[in-house]
Design a protein around this motif. Structure first.
Motif, PDB file in Angstrom:
ATOM      1  N   ALA A 161       0.848  -1.203   0.000  1.00  0.00           N
ATOM      2  CA  ALA A 161       0.000   0.000   0.000  1.00  0.00           C
ATOM      3  C   ALA A 161       0.876   1.243   0.000  1.00  0.00           C
ATOM      4  O   ALA A 161       0.609   2.222  -0.694  1.00  0.00           O
ATOM      5  N   LYS A 162       1.964   1.172   0.745  1.00  0.00           N
ATOM      6  CA  LYS A 162       2.873   2.321   0.802  1.00  0.00           C
ATOM      7  C   LYS A 162       3.528   2.570  -0.562  1.00  0.00           C
ATOM      8  O   LYS A 162       3.463   3.661  -1.106  1.00  0.00           O
ATOM      9  N   PHE A 163       4.160   1.534  -1.115  1.00  0.00           N
ATOM     10  CA  PHE A 163       4.910   1.747  -2.350  1.00  0.00           C
ATOM     11  C   PHE A 163       4.009   2.010  -3.552  1.00  0.00           C
ATOM     12  O   PHE A 163       4.406   2.677  -4.489  1.00  0.00           O
ATOM     13  N   LEU A 164       2.790   1.497  -3.528  1.00  0.00           N
ATOM     14  CA  LEU A 164       1.868   1.734  -4.651  1.00  0.00           C
ATOM     15  C   LEU A 164       0.995   2.962  -4.392  1.00  0.00           C
ATOM     16  O   LEU A 164       0.108   3.281  -5.163  1.00  0.00           O
ATOM     17  N   LYS A 165       1.238   3.623  -3.266  1.00  0.00           N
ATOM     18  CA  LYS A 165       0.464   4.812  -2.872  1.00  0.00           C
ATOM     19  C   LYS A 165      -1.038   4.536  -2.924  1.00  0.00           C
ATOM     20  O   LYS A 165      -1.824   5.309  -3.473  1.00  0.00           O
ATOM     21  N   ALA A 166      -1.421   3.427  -2.333  1.00  0.00           N
ATOM     22  CA  ALA A 166      -2.843   3.037  -2.348  1.00  0.00           C
ATOM     23  C   ALA A 166      -3.653   3.964  -1.447  1.00  0.00           C
ATOM     24  O   ALA A 166      -3.122   4.569  -0.517  1.00  0.00           O
ATOM     25  N   ASP A 167      -4.935   4.090  -1.741  1.00  0.00           N
ATOM     26  CA  ASP A 167      -5.808   4.907  -0.902  1.00  0.00           C
ATOM     27  C   ASP A 167      -6.243   4.150   0.341  1.00  0.00           C
ATOM     28  O   ASP A 167      -6.533   4.744   1.370  1.00  0.00           O
ATOM     29  N   GLU A 168      -6.317   2.827   0.221  1.00  0.00           N
ATOM     30  CA  GLU A 168      -6.800   2.044   1.347  1.00  0.00           C
ATOM     31  C   GLU A 168      -6.091   0.705   1.418  1.00  0.00           C
ATOM     32  O   GLU A 168      -5.732   0.136   0.379  1.00  0.00           O
ATOM     33  N   CYS A 169      -5.921   0.221   2.631  1.00  0.00           N
ATOM     34  CA  CYS A 169      -5.376  -1.122   2.822  1.00  0.00           C
ATOM     35  C   CYS A 169      -6.372  -1.864   3.703  1.00  0.00           C
ATOM     36  O   CYS A 169      -6.602  -1.476   4.850  1.00  0.00           O
ATOM     37  N   ILE A 170      -6.972  -2.879   3.157  1.00  0.00           N
ATOM     38  CA  ILE A 170      -8.020  -3.578   3.904  1.00  0.00           C
ATOM     39  C   ILE A 170      -7.550  -4.986   4.248  1.00  0.00           C
ATOM     40  O   ILE A 170      -7.148  -5.752   3.379  1.00  0.00           O
ATOM     41  N   ILE A 171      -7.541  -5.270   5.523  1.00  0.00           N
ATOM     42  CA  ILE A 171      -7.094  -6.576   5.996  1.00  0.00           C
ATOM     43  C   ILE A 171      -8.334  -7.425   6.265  1.00  0.00           C
ATOM     44  O   ILE A 171      -9.063  -7.173   7.224  1.00  0.00           O
ATOM     45  N   TYR A 172      -8.574  -8.410   5.419  1.00  0.00           N
ATOM     46  CA  TYR A 172      -9.714  -9.301   5.626  1.00  0.00           C
ATOM     47  C   TYR A 172      -9.310 -10.465   6.515  1.00  0.00           C
ATOM     48  O   TYR A 172      -8.279 -11.096   6.289  1.00  0.00           O
ATOM     49  N   THR A 173     -10.138 -10.702   7.532  1.00  0.00           N
ATOM     50  CA  THR A 173      -9.776 -11.737   8.489  1.00  0.00           C
ATOM     51  C   THR A 173     -11.032 -12.487   8.921  1.00  0.00           C
ATOM     52  O   THR A 173     -12.070 -12.397   8.256  1.00  0.00           O
ATOM     53  N   ASP A 174     -10.935 -13.241  10.016  1.00  0.00           N
ATOM     54  CA  ASP A 174     -12.107 -14.022  10.434  1.00  0.00           C
ATOM     55  C   ASP A 174     -12.837 -13.389  11.609  1.00  0.00           C
ATOM     56  O   ASP A 174     -13.759 -13.968  12.151  1.00  0.00           O
ATOM     57  N   VAL A 175     -12.395 -12.207  12.033  1.00  0.00           N
ATOM     58  CA  VAL A 175     -13.153 -11.491  13.069  1.00  0.00           C
ATOM     59  C   VAL A 175     -13.666 -10.184  12.466  1.00  0.00           C
ATOM     60  O   VAL A 175     -13.164  -9.709  11.457  1.00  0.00           O
TER      61      VAL A 175
END
Ligand code: ASP
Ligand code: MG
Length: 405
Positions: A161-175
């Motif tokens: 996300a940092k190097f691609l200058k993303a607008d959002e980083c979403i961590i999908y998990t089980d909670v």
């Protein structure tokens, strides 16, 4: 048009059915005209299995080969996701870390991501492609595969996300997100909507398993907003972000309560009070990789001796006892060990400016007759060591006292 990095954890891609489900989630982002980058971890259980195999081959399995072996789970998961997206008619392909490359630094098993080349990736993303990138792995300057530590794919996603200058980083998990406390220990635990990096760092270091502390640290240093949410149900999750709270007034001073288990306490009584003694005690412990947590020292009334108390994990108690008894550099009168203890911590940036939090915590615990054995504090947390039998009770009373119910 937004650029989003979506990271899927082991349980989110834990079966063929789950991979089909997350492929639909990815499709949803694509339909909303986002540029999408996917990072996947291995299917759940796979990494553990590979580690077991390495131990069966040798109890001193070569560390470089260990990284080659344990990072294969991610390769399989990525190919399956990319394959499913192609099946759905999307333009997608897998990218292994070395193909990008994701350059890491540091020792095998616990490298850190240093640089990520983005030219080819960006070309692909801008042409509408969805790269499915292996989390957890990288490549070092000797062109050898590396891994960045257990649960490292969160950090892979954050650095992408940092190097691609993303607008959002979403961590999908089980909670569903980050909770005010462990819902298994307290039914009234609530999902936190927004939490500051520093609070999250304390929460993860103090027992909340949602994210690994180094990943939170990476997000903090690079000011990447992270949203943690479930891939099983569609709910907003928790946003981990930079400081947003007004520090002067808030009725929610405490953001969360976390707890650890299996703590043990060691007290060395009657140690000479002179410079270097603490160093003599802790040096062999650190050399033997024993993690010392809370430390308290008390001066005796005559001013010549001190009692030193510290905590470690219960599984290290035997080893620690042996090290102390064999330590020729220290003298003491008595040594005692206690196990079945737990550390309960309250966390919140609001305590920086609100007086009386310590008192409120102690009073609440006292009202339940919970004995405090050791106390430690930082700017934004207060931890107490108590009997592990009383953890549930302590969380319940503190959750209520600090209006988290
Ligand atoms: N598969 C790796 C592990 O189990 C990395 C991760 O899940 O983030 O530790
Ligand atoms: Mg994992």
């Amino acid at each position: 048009m937004k650029t989003v990095v979506l990271k899927f954890g082991g349980t989110s891609v834990g079966s063929i059915d789950r991979i089909k489900k997350v492929s639909n989630i990815i499709l949803g982002y694509k339909k909303k005209k986002n540029k999408v980058i996917v990072v996947s971890s291995a299917m759940s259980g796979v990494t553990n299995d590979l580690i077991k195999k390495s131990k069966l081959i040798s109890n001193q399995f070569n560390e470089a080969e260990y990284d080659v072996l344990v990072s294969t789970g991610e390769q399989a998961a990525c190919a399956l996701i990319a394959g499913r997206l192609s099946h759905l008619g999307l333009n997608s392909r897998s990218w292994m870390s070395w193909q990008i490359p994701i350059i890491t630094d540091g020792p095998y098993k616990s490298s850190r991501i240093d640089k990520i080349a983005t030219k080819e990736l960006l070309k692909y993303i801008n042409s509408g492609g969805i790269p499915i990138i292996t989390g957890f792995q990288g490549i070092n300057i000797h062109s050898r595969l590396t891994t960045i530590g257990r649960s490292g794919s969160d950090a892979s996603a954050i650095m992408l996300a940092k190097f691609l200058k993303a607008d959002e980083c979403i961590i999908y998990t089980d909670v569903e997100g980050v909770f005010t406390t462990d819902p298994r220990l307290h039914k009234k635990a609530k999902k936190i909507e927004r939490i500051e990096y520093d609070e999250m760092l304390e929460m993860s270091s103090l027992g909340s398993k949602v994210m690994q502390p180094t990943s939170v640290q990476d997000a903090k240093l690079n000011i990447i907003d992270i949203r943690v949410k479930s891939s099983f149900i569609n709910k907003p999750g928790t946003l981990i972000t930079k400081s947003f709270k007004k520090k002067d007034f808030s009725d929610q001073i405490i953001t969360g309560i976390s707890s650890t288990k299996n703590d043990a306490k060691i007290t060395i009584a009657g140690v000479k009070d002179k410079p270097g003694v603490a160093a003599h005690i802790f040096e062999p412990l650190s050399k033997n990789l024993i993690n010392v947590d809370m430390v308290v020292q008390n001066i005796s009334l005559n001013g010549k001796e001190t009692d030193l108390t510290f905590t470690i994990k219960s599984e290290d108690i035997k080893k620690t006892e042996k090290i102390i008894r064999e330590n020729k550099n220290i003298t003491y009168k008595k040594i005692s060990f206690d196990k079945d203890l737990a550390k309960v911590s309250i966390i919140g940036v609001g305590m920086i400016t609100t007086p009386g939090i310590t008192y409120r915590m102690f009073k609440a615990l006292a009202s339940e007759k919970i004995n405090i054995m050791v106390i430690s504090t930082s700017e934004i947390k207060i931890s107490v060591l108590i009997s592990s039998k009383l953890v549930k009770k302590a969380i319940t009373v503190l959750h209520k006292e600090f209006k988290l119910d």
